[in-house]
Structures are given as C-alpha cells and as structure tokens.
Scaffold this motif. Structure first.
Motif, PDB file in Angstrom:
ATOM      1  N   LEU A  28       0.713  -1.207   0.098  1.00 15.56           N
ATOM      2  CA  LEU A  28       0.139  -0.119  -0.106  1.00 15.56           C
ATOM      3  C   LEU A  28       0.731   1.363  -0.200  1.00 15.56           C
ATOM      4  O   LEU A  28       0.465   2.310  -0.787  1.00 15.56           O
ATOM      5  CB  LEU A  28      -0.955   0.074   1.036  1.00 15.56           C
ATOM      6  N   LYS A  29       1.715   1.323   0.669  1.00 20.95           N
ATOM      7  CA  LYS A  29       2.866   2.408   0.684  1.00 20.95           C
ATOM      8  C   LYS A  29       4.171   1.817   0.743  1.00 20.95           C
ATOM      9  O   LYS A  29       4.604   1.273   1.888  1.00 20.95           O
ATOM     10  CB  LYS A  29       2.789   3.175   2.046  1.00 20.95           C
ATOM     11  N   PHE A  30       4.932   2.012  -0.212  1.00 16.36           N
ATOM     12  CA  PHE A  30       6.191   1.381  -0.660  1.00 16.36           C
ATOM     13  C   PHE A  30       7.093   2.196  -1.367  1.00 16.36           C
ATOM     14  O   PHE A  30       6.520   2.601  -2.567  1.00 16.36           O
ATOM     15  CB  PHE A  30       6.058   0.065  -1.141  1.00 16.36           C
ATOM     16  N   ASP A  31       8.371   2.686  -0.820  1.00 20.16           N
ATOM     17  CA  ASP A  31       9.221   3.424  -1.720  1.00 20.16           C
ATOM     18  C   ASP A  31      10.432   2.618  -1.973  1.00 20.16           C
ATOM     19  O   ASP A  31      11.235   2.330  -1.081  1.00 20.16           O
ATOM     20  CB  ASP A  31       9.637   4.613  -0.883  1.00 20.16           C
ATOM     21  N   GLY A  78      11.813  -5.033  -8.186  1.00 25.36           N
ATOM     22  CA  GLY A  78      10.825  -4.214  -8.975  1.00 25.36           C
ATOM     23  C   GLY A  78       9.476  -4.191  -8.083  1.00 25.36           C
ATOM     24  O   GLY A  78       8.678  -3.580  -8.614  1.00 25.36           O
ATOM     25  N   ILE A  79       9.560  -4.223  -6.663  1.00 22.01           N
ATOM     26  CA  ILE A  79       8.385  -4.104  -6.004  1.00 22.01           C
ATOM     27  C   ILE A  79       7.856  -2.646  -6.106  1.00 22.01           C
ATOM     28  O   ILE A  79       8.651  -1.666  -5.742  1.00 22.01           O
ATOM     29  CB  ILE A  79       8.605  -4.355  -4.529  1.00 22.01           C
ATOM     30  N   GLU A  80       6.544  -2.173  -6.300  1.00 22.33           N
ATOM     31  CA  GLU A  80       6.159  -0.818  -6.314  1.00 22.33           C
ATOM     32  C   GLU A  80       4.821  -1.070  -5.218  1.00 22.33           C
ATOM     33  O   GLU A  80       4.249  -2.009  -5.109  1.00 22.33           O
ATOM     34  CB  GLU A  80       5.827  -0.309  -7.642  1.00 22.33           C
ATOM     35  N   GLU A  81       4.208   0.193  -5.043  1.00 29.19           N
ATOM     36  CA  GLU A  81       3.079   0.530  -4.336  1.00 29.19           C
ATOM     37  C   GLU A  81       2.019  -0.151  -5.433  1.00 29.19           C
ATOM     38  O   GLU A  81       2.119  -0.040  -6.739  1.00 29.19           O
ATOM     39  CB  GLU A  81       2.460   1.710  -4.158  1.00 29.19           C
ATOM     40  N   GLY A  82       1.042  -0.937  -4.789  1.00 21.52           N
ATOM     41  CA  GLY A  82       0.262  -1.652  -5.806  1.00 21.52           C
ATOM     42  C   GLY A  82       0.611  -2.948  -6.571  1.00 21.52           C
ATOM     43  O   GLY A  82      -0.360  -3.667  -7.148  1.00 21.52           O
TER      44      GLY A  82
END
Length: 182
Positions: free
Chosen positions: A117-120, A148-152
């Motif tokens: 949900l929140k990831f930088d 490659g992890i991102e929000e969503g």
C-alpha cells in the motif's frame, strides 16, 4: 545458472513453490478505497515490532473482496484453481523506522498475500521469502527477495512459506495489507 530467474532447465514441477507477483488493476481507484478501510480501522492498530491490527476483531475482509475481486479471479486463473478464492482474514501492517517482522508463516492450507500500500523502493526492501529447502550448492538457507516491487503490487504464496520483513531503516512509512485466502 540454476538459481537465476531465466533458468528453464529440468526440475520437478511437483516441488515448485506457487508464487505470483502482479500489479493490482485500476490501482489508483482501489488504493483510495483501501486507504478508506485503513483509516476507518487505524484506531485498532497496536505497536510491537510493527504497527498492526492483527490481534483485533477485523471484519473488513468482505469489503476487500469487493474491491479486489477481479484481481482474485486473475490469481485463481494463474494457479489453475477451479473454485473462487475467498479472503478469510486480512490485516494491515505498518513499518516505521526500526520496525521489522521476524521469520514467520501463516499456517497451513491455502494462500497468503502481501499487497504493498505504501512502498518506496528508494527506502524499503520487499518481503523476503525463505525456501523450505537448503541451497543445494552450499547447504545454506536459501532466500528470495522479489525485485521491482512498487505500490500496488500483490504477491501471493502458500501460507506455509516462511517469510520476513527486513528492518525499515528509513523515516518513510512502509504499509502493507496481508490476506489469507482459500
């Protein structure tokens, strides 16, 4: 090399670990709805190694199914599951500076998931997974950290697969939605 992402050599498919990494479709709209659920329940959050509502009477999993149904259908198709996947429990986890989550699993039977949900990526590391077997070349514990992890992003994996969250060394909040499904 056998442990690279592009290896397509011989292996026992029965021993493969089901693992699915996808992006939530329509993330911008769904994020708003998921944030509303979080905001309505954040007063239940408890601080420990992370901030969570895991030990509270969470009753929002049916709302999550409505929001994420098309994504759950994609998961079902990817794994070749005939019946519809249902969320049987869900909880929020928030990681502030110095928070982490030690190695654990979610029991036996079905699938678990992490929805970022929140990831930088400049400040956070993804959930790290621990193989249920040792590295065949050196006998050490074998880990996998998705790239490659991102929000969503949504990761779905067997409930019995051990995993952990590395320490958040930044002042930037990291938040996930964890779900168990069957």
């Amino acid at each position: 090399m056998i442990y690279t992402e592009d290896y397509d050599g011989p292996y026992l498919k029965k021993f493969a670990i089901p693992f699915y990494h996808t992006k939530i479709e329509g993330w911008d709209v769904k994020k708003i709805k998921l944030d509303e659920i979080y905001d309505a329940n954040k007063h239940h959050m408890v601080v420990s190694d992370q901030v969570t509502d895991y030990d509270t009477n969470r009753q929002y999993h049916f709302l999550l199914e409505g929001i994420l149904m098309d994504d759950l259908i994609r998961v079902k198709k990817c794994f070749g599951i005939e019946k519809q996947i249902r969320i049987n429990s869900a909880w929020f986890q928030q990681y502030n500076k110095s928070h982490n989550h030690s190695v654990h699993n979610h029991g036996f039977g079905g699938f678990s998931s992490v929805l970022y949900l929140k990831f930088d990526p400049e400040h956070h590391r993804a959930t790290t997974f621990v193989a249920p077997f040792l590295n065949n070349f050196d006998g050490n514990v074998f880990e996998y950290e998705p790239s490659g992890i991102e929000e969503g992003d949504l990761i779905v994996f067997p409930t019995s697969l051990a995993h952990y969250v590395p320490v958040n060394r930044s002042d930037v909040e990291r938040r996930i939605l964890s779900m168990n499904m069957n």
